[in-house]
Design an enzyme around this catalytic site. Structure first.
Site, PDB file in Angstrom:
ATOM      1  N   ASP A   1      26.649  -3.172  27.195  1.00 43.18           N
ATOM      2  CA  ASP A   1      25.910  -1.917  27.384  1.00 43.18           C
ATOM      3  C   ASP A   1      26.180  -1.353  28.771  1.00 43.18           C
ATOM      4  O   ASP A   1      25.274  -1.066  29.544  1.00 43.18           O
ATOM      5  CB  ASP A   1      24.415  -2.157  27.158  1.00 43.18           C
ATOM      6  CG  ASP A   1      24.118  -2.660  25.757  1.00 43.18           C
ATOM      7  OD1 ASP A   1      23.684  -1.860  24.930  1.00 43.18           O
ATOM      8  OD2 ASP A   1      24.359  -3.859  25.487  1.00 43.18           O
TER       9      ASP A   1
ATOM     10  N   ASP B   1      28.351  -0.991  22.986  1.00 44.09           N
ATOM     11  CA  ASP B   1      27.905   0.206  23.701  1.00 44.09           C
ATOM     12  C   ASP B   1      28.776   0.372  24.931  1.00 44.09           C
ATOM     13  O   ASP B   1      28.324   0.399  26.072  1.00 44.09           O
ATOM     14  CB  ASP B   1      26.417   0.130  24.057  1.00 44.09           C
ATOM     15  CG  ASP B   1      25.526   0.535  22.880  1.00 44.09           C
ATOM     16  OD1 ASP B   1      26.078   0.875  21.808  1.00 44.09           O
ATOM     17  OD2 ASP B   1      24.296   0.501  23.018  1.00 44.09           O
TER      18      ASP B   1
ATOM     19  N   HIS C   1      26.945  -6.919  18.556  1.00 39.08           N
ATOM     20  CA  HIS C   1      26.191  -6.029  19.448  1.00 39.08           C
ATOM     21  C   HIS C   1      24.687  -6.258  19.330  1.00 39.08           C
ATOM     22  O   HIS C   1      23.972  -6.329  20.338  1.00 39.08           O
ATOM     23  CB  HIS C   1      26.513  -4.568  19.140  1.00 39.08           C
ATOM     24  CG  HIS C   1      25.733  -3.601  19.978  1.00 39.08           C
ATOM     25  ND1 HIS C   1      25.864  -3.530  21.349  1.00 39.08           N
ATOM     26  CD2 HIS C   1      24.775  -2.689  19.647  1.00 39.08           C
ATOM     27  CE1 HIS C   1      25.051  -2.611  21.829  1.00 39.08           C
ATOM     28  NE2 HIS C   1      24.378  -2.085  20.812  1.00 39.08           N
TER      29      HIS C   1
ATOM     30  N   HIS D   1      14.283  -3.734  21.411  1.00 33.93           N
ATOM     31  CA  HIS D   1      14.638  -3.621  19.992  1.00 33.93           C
ATOM     32  C   HIS D   1      14.143  -4.805  19.172  1.00 33.93           C
ATOM     33  O   HIS D   1      13.940  -4.683  17.963  1.00 33.93           O
ATOM     34  CB  HIS D   1      16.154  -3.501  19.837  1.00 33.93           C
ATOM     35  CG  HIS D   1      16.710  -2.217  20.355  1.00 33.93           C
ATOM     36  ND1 HIS D   1      17.459  -2.142  21.507  1.00 33.93           N
ATOM     37  CD2 HIS D   1      16.622  -0.948  19.887  1.00 33.93           C
ATOM     38  CE1 HIS D   1      17.819  -0.885  21.715  1.00 33.93           C
ATOM     39  NE2 HIS D   1      17.319  -0.139  20.752  1.00 33.93           N
TER      40      HIS D   1
END
Length: 330
Positions: free
Chosen positions: A56, A80, A212, A221
């Site tokens: 990320d 990401d 991911h 999340h």
């Protein structure tokens, strides 16, 4: 690197990539890593492997991305790769702005193995697979799903975004690039079969899976239900040692309570989410950090050393896992 990072890579990897242009059904593409001598002592390597994990990160140097870069040698990227909406084509300047122009220290001139994240699917997902990018920067390597065979370990990179149903049901005004993914059910079925087959046939001392999305996370999340239901049983049945992910912008380590799997999140390559931590399901939690940083994993025939670092290279958490002298791959 200096003394801030209290670790070192135990040998240098020379990389030979044999990647066919067309996907062969039932087989994941393989990248073969050949161990080089360490300190001139061996012509065949000496049974050690070390690499870093960061995720990320693709923010054109913002949110401490540049500071994290100074601590990186050999990299696994957990997706990401380019914010906010991936690359718009293989010619997108964001590739240079977020990757080549950021990670330019001499110690970083080695390969990056990357999977796609959910943000990457919002752009031209296939642009990241383009050989043209490897012409611009030979370090770059990205496919949907593939295997890195590093002799001591096999690392299976899994394209987890298509498994998450909510991206198809509620795009939240984003456009996702689902070329070569739809029909989704067939894509997922084939992918899971390929992962299961690769793990079942692997004779590597260490089995590692990279995706991911998290299977276990107490970050923003949280657990990814689809991965818990469909991918986790495959990992357990095939004695996977580590599942490594990004997605949540934090560092965390969670031990599975009924298998050998260690869940490792390294999604803090640039922007971190301070204070974003769920209170439920904390069994097995070993470590959580809501700032920027990265992770290293060092493997030998007998043990693995996990370490998490902040953006300055300060060690935040370490953990050792052990292998018996005689280890069955099943």
């Amino acid at each position: 690197m200096g003394n801030q990072c209290q670790w070192h890579l135990w040998f240098v990897l020379a990389i030979t990539c044999f990647v066919s242009q067309n996907y062969v059904a039932g087989e994941l593409e393989r990248v073969h890593l050949k161990a080089q001598p360490r300190n001139g002592n061996s012509s065949k390597g000496d049974g050690f492997l070390g690499f870093l994990v960061v995720g990320d990160w693709g923010r054109k140097g913002a949110f401490n991305q540049s500071r994290v870069a100074f601590q990186i040698d050999f990299v696994v990227s957990t997706g990401d790769n380019f914010y906010d909406n991936g690359l718009n084509s293989q010619h997108d300047p964001a590739f240079l702005q977020s990757f080549t122009n950021i990670y330019k220290s001499k110690s970083l001139q080695t390969h990056w193995f990357s999977v796609l994240g959910s943000h990457d699917y919002r752009g031209d997902a296939e642009a990241q697979f383009s050989p043209f990018l490897r012409q611009i920067d030979s370090r770059w390597f990205c496919l949907r799903s593939f295997i890195v065979n590093a002799e001591l370990a096999e690392i299976i990179f899994v394209d987890t975004t298509p498994l998450v149903k909510s991206y198809f049901l509620n795009s939240d005004n984003h456009t996702y690039d689902w070329r070569c993914v739809t029909p989704r059910k067939r894509y997922i079925t084939n992918l899971l079969k390929d992962v299961e087959c690769a793990l079942r046939e692997s004779t590597a001392k260490w089995k590692i899976v990279v995706g991911h999305h998290a299977i276990r996370s107490i970050g923003f999340h949280g657990d990814t239900v689809e991965l818990v239901n469909y991918l986790l049983p495959i990992l357990k049945a095939n004695n996977v040692d580590f599942y490594i992910n990004g997605h949540d912008h934090c560092l965390q380590h969670i031990s599975d309570i009924d298998s050998r799997i260690e869940f490792l999140t390294s999604g803090a390559g640039s922007k971190a989410w301070r204070g974003d931590m769920k209170k439920q399901r904390r069994e097995g939690l070993r470590f959580f950090y809501d700032g920027q940083g990265f992770m290293s994993l060092q493997l030998s025939q007998f043990d693995a050393h996990i370490a998490f670092y902040d953006a300055y290279g300060t060690v935040l958490h370490t953990w050792n896992a052990w292998k018996p002298l005689f280890h069955s791959s099943m």
